[in-house]
Design an enzyme around this catalytic site. Sequence first.
Site, PDB file in Angstrom:
ATOM      1  N   TYR A  93     -15.560   4.394   7.179  1.00 15.61           N
ATOM      2  CA  TYR A  93     -14.120   4.376   7.457  1.00 15.61           C
ATOM      3  C   TYR A  93     -13.850   4.925   8.867  1.00 15.61           C
ATOM      4  O   TYR A  93     -13.119   4.317   9.656  1.00 15.61           O
ATOM      5  CB  TYR A  93     -13.408   5.231   6.404  1.00 15.61           C
ATOM      6  CG  TYR A  93     -11.923   5.387   6.610  1.00 15.61           C
ATOM      7  CD1 TYR A  93     -11.061   4.311   6.442  1.00 15.61           C
ATOM      8  CD2 TYR A  93     -11.375   6.623   6.956  1.00 15.61           C
ATOM      9  CE1 TYR A  93      -9.695   4.466   6.613  1.00 15.61           C
ATOM     10  CE2 TYR A  93     -10.016   6.785   7.125  1.00 15.61           C
ATOM     11  CZ  TYR A  93      -9.176   5.705   6.950  1.00 15.61           C
ATOM     12  OH  TYR A  93      -7.830   5.855   7.116  1.00 15.61           O
ATOM     13  N   GLY A 109       0.823  -1.217   0.000  1.00 12.62           N
ATOM     14  CA  GLY A 109       0.000   0.000   0.000  1.00 12.62           C
ATOM     15  C   GLY A 109       0.854   1.263   0.000  1.00 12.62           C
ATOM     16  O   GLY A 109       2.086   1.189   0.006  1.00 12.62           O
ATOM     17  N   GLN A 110       0.182   2.407  -0.007  1.00 15.19           N
ATOM     18  CA  GLN A 110       0.900   3.689  -0.096  1.00 15.19           C
ATOM     19  C   GLN A 110       1.914   3.839   1.045  1.00 15.19           C
ATOM     20  O   GLN A 110       3.076   4.145   0.813  1.00 15.19           O
ATOM     21  CB  GLN A 110      -0.099   4.862  -0.055  1.00 15.19           C
ATOM     22  CG  GLN A 110       0.575   6.210  -0.268  1.00 15.19           C
ATOM     23  CD  GLN A 110      -0.277   7.398   0.187  1.00 15.19           C
ATOM     24  OE1 GLN A 110      -1.276   7.231   0.879  1.00 15.19           O
ATOM     25  NE2 GLN A 110       0.126   8.582  -0.208  1.00 15.19           N
TER      26      GLN A 110
END
Length: 319
Positions: free
Chosen positions: A146, A15-16
């Site tokens: 989220y 991931g980032q």
Amino acid sequence: MAGEMNRILVIGATGQIGSELVSSLREKYGDDSVIGTYNTTEPTGDLLDGPTVRLNVLEEERIGDLIEEYGVDSVFHLAAILSAKGETDPQLAFRVNVMGTFNVLEVGRKFQLNRVVIPSSIGVFGPEVPRKKAPNETVLRPTSMYGVTKVTGELLGNYYFNKYGLDVRGARFPGVISYKTLPGGGTTDYAVEAFYKAIEEGHYSFFVREDTRLPLMYMPDCTRALIELAEADLEDLNYHADYNISSLSFSAKDLAEAIKERIPDFTFEFNPDERQRIADSWPDSMDDSPAREDWGWEPRYGLEKMTEDMIERLEEKLD
Ligand code: SER
């Protein structure tokens, strides 16, 4: 005194944040001491310099198997569905973010790990908190799935610390800007896309209003914060899974102008979409005095320095 970190599992290594955290940890702890895991995105480049394995965080037993196989004593758990994607599939966001975090904490408890680091996010805040310098202690009523999952993760982390003595640590990260791996499915993604589009196409259509001001951070500060928090003395910590951590705060228009100063032909417009609602529910900035006082947090990049570095590195990468 907290146990040492010697063998580290990074969940979400492609991931980032994960792709850069793995490199930083390997520089410090050695290539073979940092095991990266990925699920949907295959690892490439320097991620393959050390052990890299496939793991679905919903399979608790497999996390335990990897801990045993590699003699892991510490975990950084980064696998998550971000805010915008979470609104298109809230059930998936709940499963990955809440059940994934629960599985990691359970494994941490069963294997008596020395450290479990789980980043939280600005997403925990809702519209009631002060826009400027949202306090560390404040009402947490996020309006995105989220955010709901991130608040749950913080509460679970603190619970495992108090109930089982598991050394869980986490900070509420701002949107992260970086050039190595693209973020995916987040509301703050515009702050990364703008750079790519400015260099590749000379034009960017922001998906938020020009006055949208959010907390942001450059990747070198982000990876350093994660490692500094993980390495801090436990006795110094007055919070565990829920430190505010602050760095930059600028509007979409400020960013566009900072890019234009360096790429004069850059043109831009603002066409807000459904992600605006999420952006509007988050504060502009956070008060991070507990992080500064307890473990000495201090950001190093301002808007100008970040913009300059991003453009230089991205131009090299996209050349
Ligand atoms: N960058 C994240 C998002 O936009 C916030 O943590 O979802």
